[in-house]
Design an enzyme around this catalytic site. Structure first.
Site, PDB file in Angstrom:
ATOM      1  N   CYS A 104       0.831  -1.184   0.000  1.00 55.75           N
ATOM      2  CA  CYS A 104       0.000   0.000   0.000  1.00 55.75           C
ATOM      3  C   CYS A 104       0.878   1.251   0.000  1.00 55.75           C
ATOM      4  O   CYS A 104       1.880   1.309   0.692  1.00 55.75           O
ATOM      5  CB  CYS A 104      -0.959   0.095   1.183  1.00 55.75           C
ATOM      6  SG  CYS A 104      -2.078  -1.292   1.298  1.00 55.75           S
ATOM      7  N   ARG A 112       3.995  -0.252  -4.768  1.00 52.16           N
ATOM      8  CA  ARG A 112       3.730  -0.794  -3.437  1.00 52.16           C
ATOM      9  C   ARG A 112       2.418  -1.580  -3.374  1.00 52.16           C
ATOM     10  O   ARG A 112       2.141  -2.258  -2.388  1.00 52.16           O
ATOM     11  CB  ARG A 112       3.665   0.340  -2.415  1.00 52.16           C
ATOM     12  CG  ARG A 112       4.908   1.169  -2.347  1.00 52.16           C
ATOM     13  CD  ARG A 112       4.750   2.279  -1.346  1.00 52.16           C
ATOM     14  NE  ARG A 112       4.652   1.767   0.005  1.00 52.16           N
ATOM     15  CZ  ARG A 112       5.684   1.548   0.802  1.00 52.16           C
ATOM     16  NH1 ARG A 112       6.885   1.808   0.388  1.00 52.16           N
ATOM     17  NH2 ARG A 112       5.516   1.074   2.020  1.00 52.16           N
ATOM     18  N   TRP A 148      -2.772  -2.819  -1.698  1.00 49.96           N
ATOM     19  CA  TRP A 148      -2.425  -4.232  -1.880  1.00 49.96           C
ATOM     20  C   TRP A 148      -3.256  -4.944  -0.824  1.00 49.96           C
ATOM     21  O   TRP A 148      -3.006  -4.817   0.375  1.00 49.96           O
ATOM     22  CB  TRP A 148      -0.933  -4.450  -1.648  1.00 49.96           C
ATOM     23  CG  TRP A 148      -0.477  -5.832  -1.955  1.00 49.96           C
ATOM     24  CD1 TRP A 148      -0.047  -6.310  -3.154  1.00 49.96           C
ATOM     25  CD2 TRP A 148      -0.385  -6.924  -1.032  1.00 49.96           C
ATOM     26  NE1 TRP A 148       0.294  -7.633  -3.037  1.00 49.96           N
ATOM     27  CE2 TRP A 148       0.097  -8.034  -1.753  1.00 49.96           C
ATOM     28  CE3 TRP A 148      -0.671  -7.082   0.326  1.00 49.96           C
ATOM     29  CZ2 TRP A 148       0.303  -9.285  -1.166  1.00 49.96           C
ATOM     30  CZ3 TRP A 148      -0.465  -8.330   0.908  1.00 49.96           C
ATOM     31  CH2 TRP A 148       0.022  -9.415   0.158  1.00 49.96           C
ATOM     32  N   ASN A 205      -1.717   2.087   5.601  1.00 47.07           N
ATOM     33  CA  ASN A 205      -0.814   1.050   5.103  1.00 47.07           C
ATOM     34  C   ASN A 205      -0.412   0.224   6.308  1.00 47.07           C
ATOM     35  O   ASN A 205       0.113   0.767   7.274  1.00 47.07           O
ATOM     36  CB  ASN A 205       0.411   1.732   4.461  1.00 47.07           C
ATOM     37  CG  ASN A 205       1.551   0.773   4.200  1.00 47.07           C
ATOM     38  OD1 ASN A 205       1.334  -0.421   4.027  1.00 47.07           O
ATOM     39  ND2 ASN A 205       2.764   1.291   4.169  1.00 47.07           N
ATOM     40  N   GLY A 206      -0.669  -1.083   6.276  1.00 45.38           N
ATOM     41  CA  GLY A 206      -0.316  -1.947   7.409  1.00 45.38           C
ATOM     42  C   GLY A 206      -1.471  -2.860   7.749  1.00 45.38           C
ATOM     43  O   GLY A 206      -2.386  -3.048   6.938  1.00 45.38           O
ATOM     44  N   GLU A 209      17.522 -17.623  -8.194  1.00 39.34           N
ATOM     45  CA  GLU A 209      17.107 -16.260  -8.527  1.00 39.34           C
ATOM     46  C   GLU A 209      16.520 -16.227  -9.949  1.00 39.34           C
ATOM     47  O   GLU A 209      15.514 -15.559 -10.198  1.00 39.34           O
ATOM     48  CB  GLU A 209      18.307 -15.316  -8.376  1.00 39.34           C
ATOM     49  CG  GLU A 209      18.069 -13.865  -8.726  1.00 39.34           C
ATOM     50  CD  GLU A 209      16.932 -13.182  -7.974  1.00 39.34           C
ATOM     51  OE1 GLU A 209      16.402 -13.746  -7.006  1.00 39.34           O
ATOM     52  OE2 GLU A 209      16.555 -12.079  -8.391  1.00 39.34           O
ATOM     53  N   LYS A 240      12.722 -15.000 -10.771  1.00 41.03           N
ATOM     54  CA  LYS A 240      12.425 -13.911 -11.725  1.00 41.03           C
ATOM     55  C   LYS A 240      11.409 -14.395 -12.753  1.00 41.03           C
ATOM     56  O   LYS A 240      10.443 -13.696 -13.060  1.00 41.03           O
ATOM     57  CB  LYS A 240      13.681 -13.458 -12.485  1.00 41.03           C
ATOM     58  CG  LYS A 240      14.668 -12.567 -11.796  1.00 41.03           C
ATOM     59  CD  LYS A 240      14.169 -11.247 -11.334  1.00 41.03           C
ATOM     60  CE  LYS A 240      13.517 -11.333 -10.000  1.00 41.03           C
ATOM     61  NZ  LYS A 240      14.256 -11.018  -8.818  1.00 41.03           N
ATOM     62  N   GLU A 248       7.802 -14.996 -11.190  1.00 36.69           N
ATOM     63  CA  GLU A 248       7.066 -13.842 -10.671  1.00 36.69           C
ATOM     64  C   GLU A 248       6.595 -12.884 -11.766  1.00 36.69           C
ATOM     65  O   GLU A 248       5.573 -12.237 -11.605  1.00 36.69           O
ATOM     66  CB  GLU A 248       7.848 -13.103  -9.581  1.00 36.69           C
ATOM     67  CG  GLU A 248       9.049 -12.344 -10.059  1.00 36.69           C
ATOM     68  CD  GLU A 248       9.788 -11.640  -8.940  1.00 36.69           C
ATOM     69  OE1 GLU A 248       9.171 -11.219  -7.965  1.00 36.69           O
ATOM     70  OE2 GLU A 248      11.019 -11.507  -9.059  1.00 36.69           O
ATOM     71  N   HIS A 293      17.466 -36.568  -7.803  1.00 36.60           N
ATOM     72  CA  HIS A 293      16.724 -37.011  -6.612  1.00 36.60           C
ATOM     73  C   HIS A 293      15.250 -36.618  -6.708  1.00 36.60           C
ATOM     74  O   HIS A 293      14.558 -36.563  -5.701  1.00 36.60           O
ATOM     75  CB  HIS A 293      17.366 -36.438  -5.347  1.00 36.60           C
ATOM     76  CG  HIS A 293      18.779 -36.885  -5.172  1.00 36.60           C
ATOM     77  ND1 HIS A 293      19.115 -38.158  -4.777  1.00 36.60           N
ATOM     78  CD2 HIS A 293      19.954 -36.257  -5.405  1.00 36.60           C
ATOM     79  CE1 HIS A 293      20.439 -38.283  -4.741  1.00 36.60           C
ATOM     80  NE2 HIS A 293      20.971 -37.129  -5.128  1.00 36.60           N
ATOM     81  N   LYS A 331       6.062  -4.329  -3.912  1.00 37.44           N
ATOM     82  CA  LYS A 331       7.512  -4.125  -3.748  1.00 37.44           C
ATOM     83  C   LYS A 331       7.950  -4.176  -2.286  1.00 37.44           C
ATOM     84  O   LYS A 331       9.017  -4.674  -1.978  1.00 37.44           O
ATOM     85  CB  LYS A 331       7.856  -2.762  -4.358  1.00 37.44           C
ATOM     86  CG  LYS A 331       9.324  -2.475  -4.446  1.00 37.44           C
ATOM     87  CD  LYS A 331       9.941  -3.164  -5.632  1.00 37.44           C
ATOM     88  CE  LYS A 331      11.436  -2.993  -5.700  1.00 37.44           C
ATOM     89  NZ  LYS A 331      12.042  -4.119  -6.428  1.00 37.44           N
TER      90      LYS A 331
HETATM   91  C1  F6R Z   1      11.618 -10.674  -6.003  1.00 39.48           C
HETATM   92  C2  F6R Z   1      11.523  -9.703  -4.931  1.00 39.48           C
HETATM   93  C3  F6R Z   1      11.145 -10.170  -3.579  1.00 39.48           C
HETATM   94  C4  F6R Z   1      11.918  -9.396  -2.507  1.00 39.48           C
HETATM   95  C5  F6R Z   1      11.415  -9.767  -1.111  1.00 39.48           C
HETATM   96  C6  F6R Z   1      12.225  -9.088  -0.029  1.00 39.48           C
HETATM   97  O1  F6R Z   1      12.001 -10.090  -7.193  1.00 39.48           O
HETATM   98  O2  F6R Z   1      11.724  -8.547  -5.136  1.00 39.48           O
HETATM   99  O3  F6R Z   1      11.318 -11.548  -3.434  1.00 39.48           O
HETATM  100  O4  F6R Z   1      13.275  -9.705  -2.633  1.00 39.48           O
HETATM  101  O5  F6R Z   1      10.077  -9.401  -0.996  1.00 39.48           O
HETATM  102  O6  F6R Z   1      12.139  -7.707  -0.140  1.00 39.48           O
HETATM  103  P1  F6R Z   1      13.195  -6.751   0.515  1.00 39.48           P
HETATM  104  O7  F6R Z   1      14.508  -7.015  -0.142  1.00 39.48           O
HETATM  105  O8  F6R Z   1      12.694  -5.381   0.249  1.00 39.48           O
HETATM  106  O9  F6R Z   1      13.245  -7.089   1.968  1.00 39.48           O
END
Ligand code: F6R
Length: 612
Positions: A2, A27, A74, A100-101, A485, A489, A492, A508, A607
Site C-alpha cells: 500500500c 507498493r 495491496w 498502510n499496514g 534467482e 524472476k 514472478e 533425486h 515491492k
Molecule cells: C523478487 C523480490 C522479492 C523481494 C522480497 C524481499 O524479485 O523482489 O522476493 O526480494 O520481498 O524484499 P526486501 O529485499 O525489500 O526485503
C-alpha cells in the site's frame, strides 16, 4: 504494501496526490482512492484497479481543493473492490482515513463497535480504526489529534495512516508504527507519503516520521508528538534522490532500465569502498565493529525472496574467504523458531526496501537476544537501517520494477565486500590475494556490460521457450543461488512455473519432470564444478530436455550439447553470480513481455512487503 500520499498547502491537491500514487503504485496496485477537501466539503473517489482506472473514473467530477490524500492498495483484509478501497470513513462520515499496514486486533474491535451501533461499509481492518477514533472523540469530547493518539494505544499491528476531518479541512493528521512515512516540508505546504518519490519534485526537505509518532499538519505548521504525548523536535534532512531516477529514461519498462543500470549501480556500490592497489576494503558503516569481527563465532543472514538468494551467495563468499560459519535463514521462519543466538553472533539482515515485516521481526528478536545486527539495505532512511547496529547501503538507486534486479546484484556486491573486509580483519586472506581479487572486482561492471550485449540472442531464446508451462534452473556452488534467482524472476513476472535446484539434486526428484517440453537453464560456466555440470546437462539431454546454458565466452564443450548457449565473460568464481544473473534477468523479462504480462507490476505482488 500500500502506498499513501497526502498534501496540504496552496496548490491543487488532486494532481499532486494522483502523480504521487502513480509513483507509489509499485507498493500495491489492486485499487486506489483519493479524498479531497474543498469549499463544498469532502469528495472521495475510489475504484478497484490501477490508479489509471481511478483517474478515468474521476475525470468528470469536482477535483478542486488544496488538501487531499490518496491510497494505492495491496489487499490484505477484503478483496480488491470499490468498497474496500481506501479512503474509509467513520460512522458519521466526518472523518476519513488511508492506511498502510494491518490492524491485528481489528476483529475484536469491530465486534465491540458493532455491538455499540457502528455500521461498517467495507471488510477492511482500516475502517475499524477510523470508527474507533470517532467513538473515542465523541465519548471523551477531545480534539481529533488526542483521539487518534488514544485510539492508537488500543490497536495492535502496523500502520502508517493519514486522517482528514470534514470539520477541520485545514488539517491533516498522520501517524506511523512499523510502516514508513516521510513528511515533505515546503513553504506554506506539507506533503506526506510512504516514501519520498511523490515529494521530490516539490521539496528536498524531508522529515522521516519515527515509529510511534503522530504528526499534525496545517498549511503553516507541523507538530510532531509521540504516542506518550511528548512533543518532538523534527529533524529536517535533505533528500539525495533525483527526479530522473524515478523515470523510465527511454526504456519500455522500469525493470529493463534497472537491468541496464547494473554496471553503474555496482560501480556506485563499490565507490570509496575498495582500494585495489593497496588490497584494502573499507566499509565505514561497520568499521566500529572491526575488532569484534575478529572473534565472532557465527554469522546468521536473515532475508526474504531475492534478498535471501543474495544471502546464499554471501554464505559461499564469507565461508570461503573469512572462514566464519554462516547460516542463511528465511526471516519468516527464523522469527518463529526459538533459534540459539549468542552475543558472539552477528546477524546480517538484507532488504532492498528496508521495510519487510518478517525481516524486521527477525532483527528485533536477534537484537533482544544480544546479537550484533548489520543491515544491507537499499532505501536510505528506511526502517531496517534504523533498527540495526550498523550497516552498509547498497546505493543501487530507487528500484521501481517490482521484480528485484539491480538491488540483487548490489546486495551481492556488498556481501562480497563484507566477505573480503572480514577476511582482512581476521587475517584469513593475504594482501596479494586481495589485490588480485579487488582488481578483478573493479572491472566487473565492464563484464556486466558485455553480458548485457547478448540481449538480442536472449530475446531469440525467449521466443523459443515463451510458451512453456514449466522451467528448471540448475547450478552448482554459487551457481545454485543464481539458479534460484533465475527461477524466481521467471515465475514472478511471466507466471511460468519455475524451480531452481542444485544441479546434482536433479536426479533425486526433478529429473522425473524432464521431457521434450521442459526447458532447463544451466549455469554452466567454466569454474570448479564445470565437469560435473556437463554430466548433468548430458542427463537432461538423454531425456530430451531443452537445454539453455549460460557459458563462459569461448566455451566449446557445452555448445556441443546445449540447444542454446548464452556467453558471459570469464571471471573468478567469486564474481560469477554478479555476471551470470544478468542473462537470466533478461530472459525472464523478454518472456514476460512476449506473454503480455505486466512486467513492472506483476499480479498479486508488491515491492514492500510490510505485512507478515
Ligand atoms: C523478487 C523480490 C522479492 C523481494 C522480497 C524481499 O524479485 O523482489 O522476493 O526480494 O520481498 O524484499 P526486501 O529485499 O525489500 O526485503
Amino acid at each position: 504494501m500500500c502506498g499513501i500520499v497526502g498534501y496540504i498547502g496552496y496548490r491543487e491537491a488532486w494532481p499532486i496526490v494522483l502523480k504521487g500514487l502513480k509513483r507509489l503504485e509499485y507498493r500495491g496496485y489492486d485499487s486506489a482512492g483519493i479524498a479531497l477537501m474543498n469549499n463544498s466539503g469532502q469528495h472521495i473517489y475510489k475504484k478497484a484497479g490501477k490508479v489509471a482506472v481511478l483517474e478515468e473514473f474521476a475525470e468528470a467530477h469536482d477535483k478542486s481543493g488544496t488538501s487531499g490524500m490518496g491510497h494505492t492498495r495491496w489487499a490484505t483484509h477484503g478483496v480488491p473492490s470499490d468498497r474496500n478501497s481506501h479512503p474509509h470513513t467513520s460512522n458519521n462520515e466526518k472523518l476519513s482515513i488511508i492506511h498502510n499496514g494491518i490492524i491485528e486486533n481489528y476483529a475484536t474491535l469491530k465486534e465491540e463497535l458493532t455491538n455499540r451501533g457502528h455500521e461498517f461499509k467495507s471488510d477492511t481492518d482500516t475502517e475499524v480504526l477510523i470508527h474507533l477514533i470517532e467513538e473515542i472523540q465523541e465519548i471523551e469530547q477531545i480534539d481529533l489529534l488526542e483521539a487518534v493518539r488514544l485510539a492508537l494505544h488500543e490497536v495492535n499491528g502496523a500502520y502508517a495512516i493519514v486522517i482528514m476531518d470534514k470539520e477541520h479541512p485545514d488539517r491533516l493528521i498522520a501517524a506511523r508504527k512499523g510502516s514508513p512515512m516521510v513528511i515533505g516540508v515546503g513553504n506554506g505546504e506539507y506533503f506526506i507519503a510512504s516514501d519520498a518519490t511523490p515529494i521530490i519534485e516539490y521539496t528536498k526537505n524531508v522529515i522521516y516520521l519515527k515509529d510511534g509518532e503522530i504528526a499534525l499538519m496545517t498549511r503553516e505548521d507541523l507538530l510532531i508528538k509521540q504516542l506518550d504525548n511528548v512533543i518532538q523536535t523534527p529533524l529536517i534532512q535533505e533528500l539525495e534522490l533525483k527526479l530522473e531516477m524515478l523515470e523510465k529514461g527511454g526504456f519500455d519498462h522500469f525493470m529493463l532500465k534497472e537491468i541496464y543500470e547494473q554496471p553503474r549501480s555496482i560501480k556506485d556500490c563499490m565507490r570509496g569502498r575498495i582500494y585495489p592497489e593497496e588490497g584494502k576494503v573499507q566499509l565505514g558503516g561497520i568499521k566500529e565493529f572491526a575488532e569484534k569481527l575478529k572473534n565472532i563465532d557465527r554469522i546468521i543472514i536473515v532475508a526474504c525472496g531475492t534478498s535471501w538468494h543474495a544471502g546464499l551467495v554471501g554464505e559461499y563468499l564469507i565461508e570461503e574467504y573469512a572462514r566464519i560459519p554462516v547460516e542463511v535463514e528465511y526471516a519468516s521462519e527464523f522469527r518463529y523458531r526459538n533459534p540459539i543466538i549468542t552475543e558472539k553472533d552477528v546477524v546480517i539482515a538484507i532488504s532492498q526496501s528496508g521495510e519487510t515485516a518478517d525481516t524486521m521481526a527477525a532483527i528485533e528478536m536477534a537484537k533482544e537476544r544480544g546479537a550484533t545486527i548489520f543491515g544491507i539495505c537499499n532505501v536510505a532512511g528506511a526502517s531496517i537501517p534504523r533498527l540495526t547496529h550498523a550497516g552498509v547501503y547498497t546505493h543501487a538507486g530507487p528500484e521501481i520494477g517490482v521484480a528485484s534486479t539491480k538491488a540483487f546484484t548490489a546486495q551481492v556486491t556488498v556481501l562480497t565486500l563484507m566477505a573480503f573486509y572480514m577476511a582482512q580483519q581476521k587475517g584469513t586472506i593475504t594482501t596479494s590475494k586481495l589485490i588480485e581479487l579487488l582488481t578483478e572486482l573493479d572491472h566487473i561492471p565492464e563484464k556486466i556490460q558485455v553480458a548485457l550485449e547478448s540481449n538480442d540472442l536472449i530475446k531469440e531464446v525467449a521466443e523459443k521457450i515463451k510458451d512453456s508451462t514449466n522451467c528448471l534452473f540448475l547450478g552448482r556452488g554459487s551457481g545454485f543461488p543464481v539458479a534460484l534467482e533465475g527461477a524466481l524472476k521467471l515465475k514472478e513476472i511471466s507466471y511460468i512455473h519455475a524451480e531452481g535446484y542444485p544441479a546434482a539434486e536433479m536426479k533425486h526428484g526433478p529429473i522425473a519432470l524432464i521431457d521434450e517440453e521442459m526447458p532447463v537453464v544451466f549455469i554452466a560456466t567454466q569454474n570448479s564444478s564445470y565437469e560435473k555440470v556437463i554430466s548433468n546437462i548430458q542427463e537432461v539431454k538423454a531425456r530430451k530436455g531443452k537445454v539453455i546454458a549460460i557459458v563462459t565466452q569461448g566455451d566449446t564443450e557445452v555448445k556441443k550439447m546445449a540447444d542454446y548457449c548464452i556467453e558471459i565473460p570469464d571471471a573468478n568464481e567469486a564474481f560469477l553470480p554478479l555476471i551470470a544473473t544478468i542473462p537470466l534477468q533478461l530472459l525472464s523479462y523478454h518472456i514476460a513481455v512476449m506473454r503480455g504480462c505486466n512486467v513492472d507490476q506483476p499480479r498479486n505482488l508488491a515491492k514492500s512487503v510490510t505485512v507478515e
